[in-house]
Write a protein that holds these residues in place. Structure first.
Motif, PDB file in Angstrom:
ATOM      1  N   GLU A  63      70.615  -0.172  65.187  1.00 55.70           N
ATOM      2  CA  GLU A  63      69.999  -0.989  66.240  1.00 55.70           C
ATOM      3  C   GLU A  63      70.641  -2.375  66.308  1.00 55.70           C
ATOM      4  OE1 GLU A  63      65.703  -3.007  67.181  1.00 55.70           O
ATOM      5  OE2 GLU A  63      65.698  -0.974  66.377  1.00 55.70           O
TER       6      GLU A  63
ATOM      7  N   GLN B 181      71.213   5.133  68.886  1.00 60.27           N
ATOM      8  CA  GLN B 181      69.901   4.645  68.462  1.00 60.27           C
ATOM      9  C   GLN B 181      68.902   5.788  68.326  1.00 60.27           C
ATOM     10  OE1 GLN B 181      70.035   1.219  71.394  1.00 60.27           O
ATOM     11  NE2 GLN B 181      68.934   0.284  69.678  1.00 60.27           N
ATOM     12  N   ARG B 182      68.926   6.740  69.248  1.00 59.58           N
ATOM     13  CA  ARG B 182      68.037   7.909  69.155  1.00 59.58           C
ATOM     14  C   ARG B 182      68.378   8.744  67.919  1.00 59.58           C
ATOM     15  NH1 ARG B 182      68.488   7.768  74.706  1.00 59.58           N
ATOM     16  NH2 ARG B 182      70.276   9.169  74.745  1.00 59.58           N
TER      17      ARG B 182
ATOM     18  N   SER C 129      69.854   7.731  65.211  1.00 64.54           N
ATOM     19  CA  SER C 129      69.528   6.963  64.016  1.00 64.54           C
ATOM     20  C   SER C 129      68.049   7.105  63.660  1.00 64.54           C
ATOM     21  CB  SER C 129      69.867   5.493  64.221  1.00 64.54           C
ATOM     22  OG  SER C 129      69.422   4.731  63.141  1.00 64.54           O
ATOM     23  N   THR C 130      67.202   7.083  64.672  1.00 64.07           N
ATOM     24  CA  THR C 130      65.766   7.251  64.445  1.00 64.07           C
ATOM     25  C   THR C 130      65.488   8.617  63.826  1.00 64.07           C
ATOM     26  OG1 THR C 130      65.261   5.778  66.290  1.00 64.07           O
ATOM     27  CG2 THR C 130      63.513   7.268  65.584  1.00 64.07           C
TER      28      THR C 130
ATOM     29  N   ASN D  23      73.305   7.581  57.904  1.00 57.79           N
ATOM     30  CA  ASN D  23      72.741   6.667  58.904  1.00 57.79           C
ATOM     31  C   ASN D  23      73.451   5.309  58.951  1.00 57.79           C
ATOM     32  OD1 ASN D  23      71.009   6.629  61.076  1.00 57.79           O
ATOM     33  ND2 ASN D  23      69.362   5.623  59.955  1.00 57.79           N
TER      34      ASN D  23
END
Length: 74
Positions: A9, A34-35, A37-38, A51
């Motif tokens: 992020e 970002q998606r 990584s979540t 990650n």
């Protein structure tokens, strides 16, 4: 803040802020990153690089991304 401790992020935020001036990236997948990584944060850690954000030079063919090799256009 050390660049070695940046999250995906934070990295995406810096790229969005600075790339208009630097033009360091031709193509990005920041929203996808970002998606992803979540989702990765919920998985068990598989390696020391799990990650960790990275960028791939435009000279490597990558599925779903136009490759320009940085010096010429197709």
């Amino acid at each position: 803040m050390s660049i070695f401790n940046l999250t995906v992020e934070q990295s995406a935020r810096r790229i969005r802020q600075r790339n208009p001036v630097l033009s360091a990236f031709i193509t990005t997948r920041l929203d996808d990153a970002q998606r992803e990584s979540t989702a990765r944060a919920l998985e068990p850690k598989r390696s020391a690089l799990h990650n960790v954000p990275y960028s791939l030079k435009d000279e490597w063919d990558t599925a779903g991304i136009v490759t320009t090799a940085g010096s010429y256009r197709y």
